[in-house]
Enzyme design. Structure first.
Site, PDB file in Angstrom:
ATOM      1  N   GLY A   1     -64.467   5.352 -12.832  1.00 15.78           N
ATOM      2  CA  GLY A   1     -65.915   5.352 -13.692  1.00 15.78           C
ATOM      3  C   GLY A   1     -66.478   4.363 -13.265  1.00 15.78           C
TER       4      GLY A   1
ATOM      5  N   ASP B   1     -74.829  -0.269 -28.807  1.00 14.88           N
ATOM      6  CA  ASP B   1     -74.688   0.442 -28.054  1.00 14.88           C
ATOM      7  C   ASP B   1     -74.390   1.908 -27.772  1.00 14.88           C
ATOM      8  OD1 ASP B   1     -75.448   1.880 -24.740  1.00 14.88           O
ATOM      9  OD2 ASP B   1     -74.006   0.507 -23.713  1.00 14.88           O
TER      10      ASP B   1
ATOM     11  N   VAL C   1     -64.926   1.021 -13.173  1.00  9.94           N
ATOM     12  CA  VAL C   1     -63.707   0.358 -13.812  1.00  9.94           C
ATOM     13  C   VAL C   1     -62.640   0.978 -13.119  1.00  9.94           C
ATOM     14  CG1 VAL C   1     -62.656   0.815 -16.126  1.00  9.94           C
ATOM     15  CG2 VAL C   1     -65.628   0.836 -16.227  1.00  9.94           C
TER      16      VAL C   1
ATOM     17  N   LYS D   1     -62.219  -3.827 -16.093  1.00  3.71           N
ATOM     18  CA  LYS D   1     -64.220  -3.858 -16.074  1.00  3.71           C
ATOM     19  C   LYS D   1     -64.583  -4.991 -14.894  1.00  3.71           C
ATOM     20  CE  LYS D   1     -66.782  -3.482 -19.450  1.00  3.71           C
ATOM     21  NZ  LYS D   1     -68.121  -3.692 -20.140  1.00  3.71           N
TER      22      LYS D   1
END
Length: 675
Positions: free
Chosen positions: A364, A482, A371, A385
């Site tokens: 994704g 977040d 990633v 990542k």
């Protein structure tokens, strides 16, 4: 084998349910199937615990049955004052097992709490957690009397906390049983009624671990709860209880008065005697000046040494930048040596593991870059990542995330295996979680049915426990900033793990109130109003984001971006209106119909609305949230209207905002605002 299993289970089925069980905490370790090896091992485990607990002098036993992957670990503990009724201890544990079969059917893990005993089992080695008890809230349960103690609330709160603290101290020092009972007599306004209290730990704990465990749960008794006429707070390893009636056998081990229940005041300093009366004034500089001169010289040499070290470090850094493929370009932070499980990888290792970052391995695209799935030569699967150079996450954010996650250890936080920094490449290597992220399921019409209510509740509770760890129980104090579904990863058993700490803020243990910033970072749709408009953030900012998550998990709709929110541009105002009008069931995801858990769903909706209230001070802390999620009997407050409640689709400004929200609900932002 099947015959033995049938006989064993039939024996337990003939036993009555525990009539005095007060509650349970079903685990999040998945389910076993009927007539399986795990079920057989569990029955064998219970039989062993039942016999050993009632025959051993400490009324405590641990046991393991079977081998991995079907191994079952368990412990049982009877109350320390029932030594004269060993048969009752055995019967209590058997009754707890039956209660677990009824309340947590086919769960691989459960904790059952009874008036006279407790019993817990799991497919994970809970017996090794004795040295890590202050970080595990998965077995937390509380039960409270709804009546209030009359009198001055401040004095009552202080008296109750003092009583529980002293009871814990007596229990922790009462080896080998780690059990204590006390009584606090009525004393006017400070305590208008007599209270009896009890504290107990599993006897395999050290005195220090017992004290730490008890102080942890005493810390959860806030001002609202401490004025109740009685209550119990329990973990599998320790528990406390107090009542206004005598509930234990025998005389109390210690008698406490309300005036002595609060912690003792520090002893006054002894009066200073003038021992220097015989010293001449002219002699004082001879004693004072030389030490000061030595300190000053040491400080000067230290500053010069630091300056040379800094210049040398700069030269070394410039040399690295000219040859970024050399071995010494690795990040060599101090925490690498401190954390044996953390590794600094070579870039070619990452390339080999991800097949040169092939599209087939791409999992994704996150806010800071793609990633990828990878696999090392030893078979270990990883998630990589790769931070994009234009992502906005520079070296400071990268270093922040690495140092932060490497020092955080909790079952509901993603585990960082290592990192790689070489030239422009900044890479984080995580444990691989096969079920991707939460948004992959709850917002997809075909996949959301895979998450029934029990799984969604486990996810909500796991996220809450992970946040509580960040806010209160970790070595650091962390505000995530977040929190959103794409940052909640799911393991093979759909247990949640909070990820992506690039925007997290770290505080010292004495400061969790947050601060103000000119740089607002986070994601629209999950951002608390005081943070979005004024840059003010605190632990209540994360609580707001968590409340949005609850409502999204319950409804299967995005906060910003849903066309099915009535007159509102987001789900917050719509949920509050439905709740206020008694039509709360209209919010529930259609894939959860028919609703077999309507009471739990309504409680979760209530908790979610409490978390998204407009004023930060009105929102609960994560300690309160975990307590509310863990108890079916705890009375919940009525929520006030949520943030952004007045922003409706009916006016032009709101319509514009709605359009923007639909496009940026999942966009991580970084905005500088005026102060």
């Amino acid at each position: 084998m099947a015959g033995v299993l049938f006989i064993t289970l039939s024996f337990f089925l003939l036993l009555p349910f525990s009539a005095t069980a007060i509650g349970q905490k079903c685990g999040n370790a998945g389910n076993y199937t009927a007539n399986s090896t795990y079920q057989s091992n569990l029955a064998s485990l219970v039989a062993t615990l039942r016999n050993n607990t009632s025959s051993l002098p400490l009324l405590f036993a641990t046991a393991t049955a079977g081998r991995a992957p079907d191994a079952v670990y368990g412990l049982a503990l009877c109350r320390g004052d029932i030594t004269t009724n060993l048969t009752g201890c055995s019967t209590c544990i058997a009754g707890c097992f039956q209660y677990a079969r009824k309340m947590c059917p086919f769960d691989k893990a459960a904790s059952i709490y009874d008036d006279n005993c407790l019993f817990g089992f799991s497919n994970k080695n809970i017996l090794s957690q004795a040295n890590n008890i202050t970080q595990d809230m998965s077995t937390f349960f509380q039960y409270w009397n709804q009546q209030i103690i009359a009198g001055n609330a401040t004095l009552v709160t202080a008296a109750v906390h003092g009583m529980l603290t002293q009871t814990a101290q007596v229990a922790a020092t009462n080896k080998p049983r780690l059990f204590a009972t006390t009584v606090m007599d009525a004393s006017g306004n400070a305590m208008p009624t007599t209270l009896y209290s009890m504290a107990q730990c599993t006897p395999d704990l050290s005195a220090a671990d017992c004290q730490a465990c008890l102080q942890q749960i005493i810390g959860l008794v806030n001002a609202t709860l401490s004025v109740r006429l009685g209550g119990r707070v329990l973990l599998l390893r320790c528990n406390i209880r107090y009542e206004n009636i005598l509930f234990y056998d025998g005389a109390p081990m210690k008698r406490i008065t309300a005036s002595s229940s609060s912690p003792p005041a520090p002893s006054p300093l002894a009066p200073v005697t003038n021992k220097r009366a015989g010293i001449k004034p002219w002699a004082i500089p001879l004693f004072v000046v030389p030490p000061l001169a030595v300190v000053a010289l040491c400080f000067i040499f230290y500053c010069r040494w630091q300056r040379r070290r800094y210049r040398k470090g700069n030269r070394r850094l410039r040399q690295k930048r000219t040859n970024n493929l050399q071995e010494e370009d690795k990040l060599e932070w101090e925490m690498e040596a401190e954390l044996s499980e953390f590794s600094v990888f070579d870039f070619h290792q990452i390339l080999e593991a991800t097949d040169n970052f092939s599209e087939e391995n791409k999992l994704g695209e996150g806010g800071f870059g793609p990633v990828y799935k990878g696999q090392f030569l030893d078979g270990i699967e990883i998630a990589v990542k790769r931070l994009a150079s234009h992502s906005g996450q520079g070296f400071i954010e990268f270093k922040n995330e690495v140092e932060l996650i490497a020092k955080l250890q909790h079952t509901n936080l993603v585990r960082l295996l290592g990192c790689c920094s070489q030239g422009e490449e900044k890479i984080l290597v995580y444990e691989y979680l096969p079920n991707k992220s939460l948004d992959f399921f709850i917002f997809d019409e075909n996949r959301k049915s895979l998450l029934d209510w029990n799984k969604r509740l486990v996810i909500i509770q796991g996220i809450a426990e992970g946040l509580l760890y960040l806010h209160k129980h970790s070595r650091l104090r962390v505000i995530h900033r977040d929190l959103k579904p794409s940052n909640i990863l799911l393991d093979s058993e759909m247990n949640p793990k909070i990820s992506d700490f690039g925007l997290a803020k770290i505080f010292s243990t004495s400061n969790t109130e947050g601060s103000a910033t000119r740089r607002v970072v986070g994601t629209y749709g999950y951002m608390a109003p005081e943070y979005a408009s004024e840059g003010i953030f605190s632990i209540k900012s994360d609580v707001f984001s968590f409340g949005v998550l609850i409502l999204e998990i319950l409804s299967g709709k995005r906060n910003s971006g849903s066309n099915d929110c009535g007159d509102f541009i987001n789900i917050l105002g719509y949920a509050w209106q439905l709740y206020d009008e008694g039509r709360w069931s209209e919010l529930v995801d259609a894939s959860l119909q028919p609703m077999h858990h309507s009471a739990e769903m309504m409680r979760c909706m209530n908790i979610g609305l409490l978390c998204v209230q407009e004023i930060a001070a009105d929102r609960p802390t994560m300690i309160d949230v975990v307590a509310m999620l863990s108890s079916k009997t705890m009375i919940l407050a009525e929520p006030k209207h949520p943030a952004y409640f007045n922003v409706r689709v009916g006016n032009e400004e709101a319509s514009t905002t709605a359009t923007e929200s639909r496009s940026i609900n999942e966009m991580t932002i970084s905005v500088a605002i005026g102060r």
